[in-house]
Write an enzyme that holds these catalytic residues in place. Sequence first.
Site, short mmCIF file in Angstrom:
data_model
loop_
_atom_site.label_atom_id
_atom_site.label_comp_id
_atom_site.label_asym_id
_atom_site.label_seq_id
_atom_site.Cartn_x
_atom_site.Cartn_y
_atom_site.Cartn_z
N GLU B 52 0.82 -1.22 0.00
CA GLU B 52 0.00 0.00 0.00
C GLU B 52 0.85 1.27 0.00
O GLU B 52 0.43 2.30 -0.53
CB GLU B 52 -0.96 0.00 1.19
CG GLU B 52 -2.12 -0.98 1.07
CD GLU B 52 -1.79 -2.35 1.62
OE1 GLU B 52 -0.60 -2.61 1.92
OE2 GLU B 52 -2.71 -3.18 1.74
N PHE B 114 -11.72 -7.58 13.19
CA PHE B 114 -10.62 -8.00 12.34
C PHE B 114 -10.27 -6.89 11.33
O PHE B 114 -11.15 -6.35 10.68
CB PHE B 114 -11.01 -9.28 11.57
CG PHE B 114 -9.94 -9.74 10.63
CD1 PHE B 114 -8.69 -10.14 11.11
CD2 PHE B 114 -10.15 -9.76 9.26
CE1 PHE B 114 -7.69 -10.56 10.25
CE2 PHE B 114 -9.15 -10.17 8.39
CZ PHE B 114 -7.92 -10.57 8.88
N GLN B 115 -9.01 -6.58 11.26
CA GLN B 115 -8.50 -5.52 10.38
C GLN B 115 -9.16 -4.17 10.65
O GLN B 115 -9.34 -3.36 9.75
CB GLN B 115 -8.61 -5.91 8.90
CG GLN B 115 -7.68 -7.07 8.54
CD GLN B 115 -7.46 -7.26 7.06
OE1 GLN B 115 -8.34 -6.98 6.26
NE2 GLN B 115 -6.28 -7.74 6.69
N LYS B 164 -17.69 -0.88 5.34
CA LYS B 164 -18.15 -1.82 4.32
C LYS B 164 -19.68 -1.77 4.15
O LYS B 164 -20.18 -1.89 3.03
CB LYS B 164 -17.72 -3.23 4.71
CG LYS B 164 -17.75 -4.21 3.54
CD LYS B 164 -17.11 -5.53 3.90
CE LYS B 164 -17.14 -6.48 2.71
NZ LYS B 164 -16.58 -7.80 3.05
N MET B 482 24.55 8.87 2.55
CA MET B 482 24.39 10.12 3.30
C MET B 482 24.62 9.87 4.80
O MET B 482 25.22 10.69 5.48
CB MET B 482 23.01 10.71 3.05
CG MET B 482 22.87 12.15 3.48
SD MET B 482 24.02 13.25 2.62
CE MET B 482 23.00 13.89 1.29
#
Lengths: 187, 584
Positions: B52, B114-115, B164, B482
């Site tokens: 993502e 969940f999630q 949802k 760096m």
Amino acid sequence: MAALKIKKGSTSHSAYNLRPAFSDVQEKHTLAVLVDNEPGVLARVIGLFSGRGYNIESLTVAEVDHTGHHSRITVVTTGTPQVIEQIKTQLGRIVPVHDVHDLTVEGAAVERELGLFKVTGEGEKRIEALRLAEIFRANVVDSTLESFVFEITGAPEKIDAFADLMRPLGLVEVARTGVAALSRGSA
Amino acid sequence: MARQMTGAKMVVQALKDQGVDTVFGYPGGAVLPIYDEIFQQNDIRHILVRHEQGAVHAAEGYARSTGKPGVALVTSGPGATNAVTGLTDALLDSIPIVVLTGQVPTFMIGSDAFQEADTVGITRPCTKHNWLVKETDRLSQTIHEAFHVATSGRPGPVLIDIPKDVQFASGDYVSPKAADTSRYQPQMKGDLAAITELVEAIEKAERPVFYTGGGVINSGPAASQLLRELVDATGIPITSTLMGLGAYPASGENWLGMLGMHGLYEANMAMHGCDLMICVGARFDDRITGLISAFSPKSKKAHIDIDPSSINKVVKTDIPIVGDVGHVLEDILKVWKARGRKINRAAVDKWQGQIDEWRKVDCLKYKQAGKVIKPQYAIQRLEELTKGHDRYVTTEVGQHQMWAAQYMGFEDPNRWMTSGGLGTMGYGFPASIGVQMAHPDSLVINVAGEASWLMNMQEMGTAVQFRLPVKQFILNNERLGMVRQWQELLHGERYSHSWSEALPDFVKLAEAFGAKGIYCDNPDDLDDAILEMINHDGPVIFDCLVEKHENCFPMIPSGKPHNEMLLGEASTQGAIEAGGAVLV
């Protein structure tokens, strides 16, 4: 509001550009923040203060227009003039914030706070507490044989003074609302 | 007449109505209804990323290279938390992106489902604004408002969290025209009195300089045109931040090069010595100013910015102008022309002469000798061999990024995509995918370091699947260059965890993904290898082995002002004092 109506997001405002912007002097300012009363709006305002390291000395919030769903957040904050300017412009960036008013620079304003004080004791101390409450125009809103609950309204300093006096007289608990403020005059 | 449709269909309809043609995303349980709608249409292309974070950076690359908002679609919980780095990156660099996240159904919010994650809570400080939509009737209005907020004023990332059940339920759809966006209307026009004050200052200035930033590019191509007109008509030298490269052409005669920590000597000296600094759409970032108390001590400072909070945030401004850069530049030109196009020519010519003296220092000088490729040489050859092309460049973060900014020339805005504010290693590769999607026929190069590149290397799968011919030009020094440089200058040459061990064979890695790999470690072969990369029709990983211990100069050490730059490897000992060591 005050004569100096400051548009949201404006910085070219003489009232505060006249002061040295990067002075080290700590100032105390009372800000009125008008917001849409939507979920998370208070979290956005508080998150701004914590995320950028600004101070909150007092904070009150309530819906003031039930039909338009507008809330008024009154914040008392301290900082250098530059930090105060930053706080105002950063608040102005938040999408649900409609207006930010600095009541400290926009002319005279009234500030009021409500405090509830529970004082326990018997005999002389109890009588003295009641006598002082009368002087401060505090109301007794609850009483038992060994306690009072006083309700007092006024400027924060007055409530501080009342607390100092009650402490040796058996003060056990305090609740304060934080400051609510409005500009004086018709605007 | 409002149309009834499901929330999921509304999402797709609203995106279409907003002119979205590409969405970068990754499916999951909480966005399945939206993916079902995507499956049943052909107007919007969905690019399946491999992580993502990649989706959000790709959306950023798309946005930066087109000027249109980028869109990412991810699921709830881990999908949303993986998007956080990209959102923060877009916030700091003012990139307009719209991220749609799925959420558990409204009746399960708060149950540790969940999630489930508190997505709007987590992303509140890293978005310009975000919304949790709890009613399908509010969904289309919210999406249209989100696009408006992302693209108006100072652009930025927005996020819409869609449970949802809201996706499944039906509601009224409103079109973008019918949507209410009235509550967010930033000021576009600058105050004319302040603009006139600035023009007066320009007329009198003896040592003026333009200091421009990403705001010019965000304001649109017209702003870059106006800037060029103003700079060339006045003959005032111009420098730019990392984010603003390309707004004024690198080949332009008034161009000083980039300023700041690794900026050019002449640019930083001009900033230090100027008597009028005209800041256009930049924000006095700490990479730019160095030591604030010694920053450009003798100058009057004008600051044009659409965000009032940028003004007086870091540096005290004498002439603040709140407004859109394009609008303000137009007014400056108008007023300046109307007042007779005056400029203190003799003084400015003398100032240009001084700047030419500074140019002679040739601060980007380096020596390519022997059989090891100097990283500067690799970038310079890449520049020479690609500058005629219809080219877009992205970068990762580190030494390679600074060398690309120093040695490559950008002639137009929106051609240079880099993570400036947040400094996100792993930005460049997915960003190059987003750019290539927007410009399928252009040459898109990601100038990378091997360590940054590995942070989002999974996106090779995306590049190969969608046949995106992105060129991954990796300057491989087997070091976190760096970090290594700072350890050398600041931490007694104790190179704590700043080398890349167990690196993959990048050629084999490319082949494992079904792409082309090129290896080059010899300066004599470099040109041919670069040409081979350019001419290959498909994604390429170019593993360019370079000098391992090269440092990036010029450099303003932390806690030092502009006029105390380090120019080369000489006398770096003790350059950063204890006070500077606490700065990053």
